[in-house]
Design a protein around this motif. Structure first.
Motif, PDB file in Angstrom:
ATOM      1  N   HIS A 105     -13.591   2.951  -9.850  1.00  0.00           N
ATOM      2  CA  HIS A 105     -14.000   1.673 -10.443  1.00  0.00           C
ATOM      3  C   HIS A 105     -13.760   0.492  -9.503  1.00  0.00           C
ATOM      4  CE1 HIS A 105     -14.962   3.411 -14.319  1.00  0.00           C
ATOM      5  NE2 HIS A 105     -13.785   4.016 -14.362  1.00  0.00           N
ATOM      6  N   GLY A 106     -13.358   0.786  -8.271  1.00  0.00           N
ATOM      7  CA  GLY A 106     -13.219  -0.273  -7.285  1.00  0.00           C
ATOM      8  C   GLY A 106     -11.938  -1.078  -7.375  1.00  0.00           C
ATOM      9  N   PHE A 107     -10.940  -0.564  -8.097  1.00  0.00           N
ATOM     10  CA  PHE A 107      -9.682  -1.300  -8.253  1.00  0.00           C
ATOM     11  C   PHE A 107      -8.690  -0.987  -7.137  1.00  0.00           C
ATOM     12  CE2 PHE A 107     -10.741  -1.076 -13.015  1.00  0.00           C
ATOM     13  CZ  PHE A 107     -11.450  -2.271 -12.948  1.00  0.00           C
ATOM     14  N   VAL A 108      -8.841   0.161  -6.486  1.00  0.00           N
ATOM     15  CA  VAL A 108      -8.042   0.501  -5.313  1.00  0.00           C
ATOM     16  C   VAL A 108      -8.983   1.107  -4.283  1.00  0.00           C
ATOM     17  CG1 VAL A 108      -5.998   0.969  -6.751  1.00  0.00           C
ATOM     18  CG2 VAL A 108      -7.426   2.877  -5.977  1.00  0.00           C
ATOM     19  N   ALA A 109      -8.521   1.128  -3.029  1.00  0.00           N
ATOM     20  CA  ALA A 109      -9.343   1.702  -1.963  1.00  0.00           C
ATOM     21  C   ALA A 109      -8.440   2.376  -0.945  1.00  0.00           C
ATOM     22  CB  ALA A 109     -10.172   0.615  -1.286  1.00  0.00           C
ATOM     23  N   ALA A 110      -8.946   3.434  -0.334  1.00  0.00           N
ATOM     24  CA  ALA A 110      -8.184   4.115   0.705  1.00  0.00           C
ATOM     25  C   ALA A 110      -7.969   3.150   1.867  1.00  0.00           C
ATOM     26  CB  ALA A 110      -8.937   5.353   1.162  1.00  0.00           C
ATOM     27  N   ALA A 111      -6.715   3.082   2.330  1.00  0.00           N
ATOM     28  CA  ALA A 111      -6.373   2.143   3.398  1.00  0.00           C
ATOM     29  C   ALA A 111      -5.897   2.848   4.650  1.00  0.00           C
ATOM     30  CB  ALA A 111      -5.296   1.174   2.904  1.00  0.00           C
ATOM     31  N   GLY A 112      -5.917   4.170   4.645  1.00  0.00           N
ATOM     32  CA  GLY A 112      -5.463   4.910   5.808  1.00  0.00           C
ATOM     33  C   GLY A 112      -4.910   6.262   5.417  1.00  0.00           C
ATOM     34  N   VAL A 113      -4.461   6.998   6.400  1.00  0.00           N
ATOM     35  CA  VAL A 113      -3.899   8.324   6.182  1.00  0.00           C
ATOM     36  C   VAL A 113      -2.527   8.378   6.825  1.00  0.00           C
ATOM     37  CG1 VAL A 113      -4.149  10.792   6.657  1.00  0.00           C
ATOM     38  CG2 VAL A 113      -6.166   9.425   6.091  1.00  0.00           C
ATOM     39  N   GLN A 114      -1.574   8.939   6.086  1.00  0.00           N
ATOM     40  CA  GLN A 114      -0.206   9.054   6.594  1.00  0.00           C
ATOM     41  C   GLN A 114       0.105  10.506   6.894  1.00  0.00           C
ATOM     42  OE1 GLN A 114       3.632   8.609   4.104  1.00  0.00           O
ATOM     43  NE2 GLN A 114       3.302   6.556   4.939  1.00  0.00           N
ATOM     44  N   LYS A 115       0.696  10.745   8.078  1.00  0.00           N
ATOM     45  CA  LYS A 115       1.052  12.100   8.482  1.00  0.00           C
ATOM     46  C   LYS A 115       2.520  12.120   8.895  1.00  0.00           C
ATOM     47  CE  LYS A 115       0.322  16.397   9.989  1.00  0.00           C
ATOM     48  NZ  LYS A 115       0.062  17.515   9.076  1.00  0.00           N
ATOM     49  N   GLN A 116       3.305  13.017   8.248  1.00  0.00           N
ATOM     50  CA  GLN A 116       4.725  13.149   8.571  1.00  0.00           C
ATOM     51  C   GLN A 116       5.046  14.609   8.842  1.00  0.00           C
ATOM     52  OE1 GLN A 116       6.838  11.378   5.252  1.00  0.00           O
ATOM     53  NE2 GLN A 116       6.848   9.362   6.210  1.00  0.00           N
ATOM     54  N   GLY A 117       5.413  14.932  10.077  1.00  0.00           N
ATOM     55  CA  GLY A 117       5.803  16.286  10.422  1.00  0.00           C
ATOM     56  C   GLY A 117       4.733  17.300  10.082  1.00  0.00           C
ATOM     57  N   ASN A 118       5.183  18.386   9.441  1.00  0.00           N
ATOM     58  CA  ASN A 118       4.269  19.458   9.068  1.00  0.00           C
ATOM     59  C   ASN A 118       3.652  19.265   7.687  1.00  0.00           C
ATOM     60  OD1 ASN A 118       4.770  20.864  11.476  1.00  0.00           O
ATOM     61  ND2 ASN A 118       6.630  21.795  10.617  1.00  0.00           N
ATOM     62  N   ARG A 119       3.971  18.134   7.045  1.00  0.00           N
ATOM     63  CA  ARG A 119       3.428  17.891   5.704  1.00  0.00           C
ATOM     64  C   ARG A 119       1.930  17.587   5.781  1.00  0.00           C
ATOM     65  NH1 ARG A 119       8.050  13.828   3.191  1.00  0.00           N
ATOM     66  NH2 ARG A 119       9.777  15.333   3.188  1.00  0.00           N
ATOM     67  N   PRO A 120       1.200  17.897   4.699  1.00  0.00           N
ATOM     68  CA  PRO A 120      -0.234  17.586   4.678  1.00  0.00           C
ATOM     69  C   PRO A 120      -0.453  16.074   4.800  1.00  0.00           C
ATOM     70  CG  PRO A 120       0.369  19.062   2.878  1.00  0.00           C
ATOM     71  CD  PRO A 120       1.650  18.577   3.471  1.00  0.00           C
ATOM     72  N   THR A 172      -3.321  10.296   1.745  1.00  0.00           N
ATOM     73  CA  THR A 172      -4.126   9.078   1.751  1.00  0.00           C
ATOM     74  C   THR A 172      -3.319   7.923   1.177  1.00  0.00           C
ATOM     75  OG1 THR A 172      -6.154  10.360   1.471  1.00  0.00           O
ATOM     76  CG2 THR A 172      -6.274   8.005   0.969  1.00  0.00           C
ATOM     77  N   VAL A 173      -3.283   6.828   1.908  1.00  0.00           N
ATOM     78  CA  VAL A 173      -2.596   5.622   1.456  1.00  0.00           C
ATOM     79  C   VAL A 173      -3.622   4.715   0.794  1.00  0.00           C
ATOM     80  CG1 VAL A 173      -1.327   3.566   2.197  1.00  0.00           C
ATOM     81  CG2 VAL A 173      -0.862   5.776   3.271  1.00  0.00           C
ATOM     82  N   TYR A 174      -3.261   4.187  -0.374  1.00  0.00           N
ATOM     83  CA  TYR A 174      -4.179   3.341  -1.135  1.00  0.00           C
ATOM     84  C   TYR A 174      -3.675   1.908  -1.195  1.00  0.00           C
ATOM     85  CZ  TYR A 174      -6.502   7.606  -2.677  1.00  0.00           C
ATOM     86  OH  TYR A 174      -7.182   8.793  -2.705  1.00  0.00           O
ATOM     87  N   ALA A 175      -4.636   0.971  -1.233  1.00  0.00           N
ATOM     88  CA  ALA A 175      -4.324  -0.448  -1.365  1.00  0.00           C
ATOM     89  C   ALA A 175      -5.081  -1.008  -2.560  1.00  0.00           C
ATOM     90  CB  ALA A 175      -4.717  -1.199  -0.093  1.00  0.00           C
ATOM     91  N   SER A 203       0.848  -1.194   0.000  1.00  0.00           N
ATOM     92  CA  SER A 203       0.000   0.000   0.000  1.00  0.00           C
ATOM     93  C   SER A 203       0.885   1.246   0.000  1.00  0.00           C
ATOM     94  CB  SER A 203      -0.900   0.002   1.233  1.00  0.00           C
ATOM     95  OG  SER A 203      -1.749  -1.131   1.224  1.00  0.00           O
ATOM     96  N   MET A 204       0.471   2.279  -0.744  1.00  0.00           N
ATOM     97  CA  MET A 204       1.265   3.503  -0.870  1.00  0.00           C
ATOM     98  C   MET A 204       0.343   4.689  -1.101  1.00  0.00           C
ATOM     99  SD  MET A 204       4.439   2.509  -3.394  1.00  0.00           S
ATOM    100  CE  MET A 204       4.048   0.932  -4.125  1.00  0.00           C
ATOM    101  N   HIS A 205       0.895   5.891  -0.873  1.00  0.00           N
ATOM    102  CA  HIS A 205       0.188   7.104  -1.275  1.00  0.00           C
ATOM    103  C   HIS A 205       0.713   7.521  -2.651  1.00  0.00           C
ATOM    104  CE1 HIS A 205       3.810   9.318  -0.090  1.00  0.00           C
ATOM    105  NE2 HIS A 205       3.741   8.733   1.093  1.00  0.00           N
TER     106      HIS A 205
END
Length: 233
Positions: free
Chosen positions: A60-75, A78-81, A24-26
């Motif tokens: 189209h249902g080929f990927v789905a949000a799997a969570g949210v990643q937060k690093q420091g002050n960066r926005p 969304t991580v997708y799987a 899974s990646m953003h």
């Protein structure tokens, strides 16, 4: 294997599915890996539209949000799987592309079909320029491959091998064509030169075109039309 109409046809979407099959990646991470692995050499990539591609895959249902990643002050990102439907689509789509040759209409082939419109000497000069450029590209790829073989299994560089082989095959064909143009052994070259010198279509060409199905006419380079007519719709 017959090709089927797919909900998405952009090869970048297929690359995203393949990368998400690893983990899974953003989208920003996907873009970084595309660059690091040199995929822009094989896939036409518009990094600005990558988020849109991911959104379409989600639609189209080929990927789905799997969570949210937060690093420091960066926005937040969304991580997708990849979903089960996405894995099935990726497998079928990739298998189809590998197994079923597709008519792609390369620009160079289109130009060759109309080459006779150029005066022979200009055509030779253009072909020589292309040959030199392709030889340089092929040599560069071979050099890059030698380095890649030191650290990577061949399975990870087969697309670069393919590119090098295609360049070398084209270069070999160009050398043969240029040799025939130089010694005048290419069929029709004398008429080609006469056409540009006199401005009149050679009688041999007119006679040949009259024998085409339906009496089709055209310019030098009508050979493809002849083949298409023989094959039928």
């Amino acid at each position: 294997m017959s090709s089927k109409r797919r909900k998405l046809s952009n090869p970048l979407a297929l690359a995203v599915l393949a990368f998400l099959a690893e983990r899974s990646m953003h989208p920003y991470e996907i873009a970084q890996l595309l660059r690091q692995r040199g995929k822009e050499e094989s896939i036409k990539i518009n990094f600005g539209s990558l988020y849109t591609v991911v959104q379409n895959l989600e639609k189209h249902g080929f990927v789905a949000a799997a969570g949210v990643q937060k690093q420091g002050n960066r926005p937040e990102r969304t991580v997708y799987a990849i979903t089960d439907a996405g894995r099935e689509e990726m497998h079928d789509w990739l298998t189809e592309i590998v197994a079923a040759p597709r008519r792609e209409y390369p620009h160079f082939e289109a130009a060759l079909s109309l080459l006779g419109v150029l005066p022979p000497d200009e055509a030779v000069e253009a072909l020589q320029t292309r040959l030199a450029r392709q030889e340089i590209k092929a040599a560069g790829l071979r050099g890059a491959l030698a380095k890649l073989y030191e650290t990577l299994p061949r399975v990870f560089v087969v697309e670069t091998e393919y590119q090098a082989h295609m360049l070398e095959a084209e270069a070999a064909w160009l050398r043969g064509l240029l040799a025939e143009l130089a010694d005048g052994s290419l069929s029709g070259v004398a008429e080609w030169r006469a056409w540009h010198e006199t401005g009149e279509m050679p009688a041999e060409w007119r006679d040949a075109e009259e024998e085409l199905p339906g009496g089709a006419g055209g310019t030098p380079g009508a050979a493809q039309e002849t083949q298409d007519a023989r094959r039928g719709p």
